[in-house]
Design an enzyme around this catalytic site. Structure first.
Site: not given
Ligand code: ACM
Length: 517
Positions: A328-329
């Site tokens: 993620d991110e």
């Molecule tokens: C997330 O909340 N960055 C998976």
């Protein structure tokens, strides 16, 4: 005046009596709601003459019997023992046995109560374990107290048949932003188990800290484990401690999923080993709460050696089928670098014999068979995953994030995905949440607790409760039988249990809390 006092007392007594001992089995408030409850006449009474009988010489079933005894003995003071049954059923006892019943699946159970005996049957040990959680809830709340309480300890007669809607019902604990001791993870596991949840996802690494010993890369914990949000000393689990958590969870039929978040959320690793950075220089340890500024160097071979070593050791330590790769991110990783990285990491994990889970962004890559996509932010990503044949774990941030504040007055937690009052946390159906993603595409649900603002067990409890039972019910009970108006009354009845278990819960005004004396 006297008359009204008398009337008031009568009503109070009646209310208390109802809360103490429902007249029929179907009046008992169970969470999650079972598939079927059929009441019958009669009352079973547990006494100091009772025992728990297992009908096969199975160490595993005996351990489940012992677990039940350990739950019932402190409050009853009965010292119930686990014995092996010879065939006949004797009055006053609880019987646990395995017997083929295809409809019950791997986790379902049938519980039959009459005035003489309690009989719990299941296909598999996990089903017996789940049935025990139901038995706990059928007794008055005081059964959960750690010291001897006044009985009687009675169960109303009837039959409960029960099995889950989804095979995967999880909670995530972020032990990276703030580190939590083994004892806190174990208590979290116990609280989940009481509501028949079966997955604990541990977010073991992030920018602020690395929390699992990796023998081939010892500086990950020596350096990366030393920090946490706020600048206080962090911590990490030795491999022995991690194995202890895994075993404790397994004894409660809970699968541990370890997550090493990459290629972003990696500052703790990048601070520990300069060679993981493209410029060859170690970063500084980080104790803030920003996201999206770090990345492993996806172009260096050493990075893939690191990934293989880390997941190799984790695969050996983890009996469960999944390893979580984060994903993620990764805002400072170019998409042209991110995609081949995630593709290659999937191969590395597959080579350990485990299946990959990643946050929904990983659907931008080419998913391997048996890779799972955890939907948290972008429905579009989840849909991309499903189009590639992947199953989805539903964790929509606006409904399922346990770190979101209840309302504007909540002091712990965050609200970037909105406030999640107890009704909002409960009122959604995984199978209709994203158009085009139906039950057949969904592995299950998970409620994550991120810990930027959460520093100790009492704070974990406050964010878990009372929302956690709702997530447990979404995962276990069919949507057709669920409604907030009916659920909130059952949730209110859990208040006495929360108190008995010394749970620090948010007393939402939306819930009609019924407190037993
Ligand atoms: C997330 O909340 N960055 C998976």
């Amino acid at each position: 005046m006297l008359r009204s006092i008398l009337m008031f007392s009568l009503i109070t007594l009646q209310t208390m009596a109802m809360a103490l001992s429902p007249a029929v089995l179907s009046d008992v408030s169970l969470i999650p709601k079972p598939v079927s409850v059929i009441p019958a006449n009669g009352t079973f009474k547990l006494t100091d003459k009772s025992a728990i009988f297992v009908t096969v010489e199975s160490p595993e079933v005996k351990m489940i019997g012992k677990y039940l005894a350990d739950k019932l003995n402190p409050a009853t003071g009965f010292g119930l023992e686990v014995k092996t049954a010879t065939g006949d059923h004797y009055a006053g006892n609880i019987y646990l046995f395995l017997s083929a019943d295809a409809q019950l699946g791997n986790e379902g159970y049938q519980l039959t109560i009459n005035a003489e005996v309690v009989t719990l049957t299941a296909n598999k040990p996990a089903g017996l374990f789940n049935g025990i959680q139901t038995i706990r809830q059928l007794f008055p709340s005081n059964i959960e107290m750690a010291s001897k309480q006044q009985g009687p300890w009675e169960l109303q007669a009837g039959t409960i048949r029960d099995y889950p809607e989804y095979a995967f019902r999880g909670v995530m604990l972020d032990v990276a932003r703030h580190f939590f001791q083994v004892e806190d993870v174990k208590r979290s596991i116990d609280l989940m188990a009481a509501y028949k949840m079966n997955v604990m996802h541990l977010h073991l690494s992030d920018d602020q800290g690395w929390r699992i010993e990796i023998k081939k890369w010892p500086k990950l914990t020596a350096i990366g484990g030393s920090s946490q949000v706020g600048g206080e000393k962090g911590g990490f689990y030795t491999q022995e401690q991690y194995a202890d958590i895994v075993k404790y969870a397994a004894e409660r039929y809970i699968t541990i999923i370890p997550e090493i978040d990459m290629p972003g959320h990696t500052n703790a690793a990048l601070a520990s080993y300069p060679e993981l950075n493209c410029n060859g220089k170690a970063t500084k340890l980080y104790s803030g709460t920003k996201v999206g500024f770090s990345t492993l160097c996806t172009k260096k071979e050493i990075t893939y050696q690191f990934v293989a070593d880390v997941f190799g050791e984790l695969a050996t330590l983890t009996p469960g089928p999944y390893l979580h790769i984060g994903g993620d991110e990764s805002h400072v990783t170019k998409l042209a670098d991110y995609i081949p990285f995630v593709n290659r990491v999937q191969d590395i994990v597959a080579a350990t014999g485990k299946q990959v889970i990643g946050w929904d962004e990983i659907a931008l890559s080419t998913l391997k068979p048996n890779t799972f996509v955890q939907f948290w932010a972008k429905a579009e990503n989840a849909s991309k995953g499903v189009k590639q044949g992947a199953k989805v774990i539903m964790s929509p941030a606006a409904n399922a994030y346990l770190d979101m504040q209840y309302d504007a007055t909540t002091t712990l937690g965050l609200h970037w995905a909105g406030y999640i009052e107890v009704d909002k946390g409960y009122n959604w159906d995984p199978a209709t949440f994203v158009p085009g993603i139906g039950k057949e595409n969904i592995l299950g649900i998970e409620a994550p607790l991120w810990s930027e603002t959460i520093t100790n067990m009492k704070e974990i409890e406050y964010m878990f409760f009372p929302r956690l039972p709702g997530y447990a019910e979404i995962g276990w009970s069919a949507p057709a039988g669920r409604s907030w108006d009916e659920y909130k009354v059952r949730l209110g009845s859990q208040g006495g249990r929360f108190k008995a278990l010394d749970i620090n819960y948010y007393p939402s005004k939306l819930v009609p809390w019924a407190v037993e004396k």
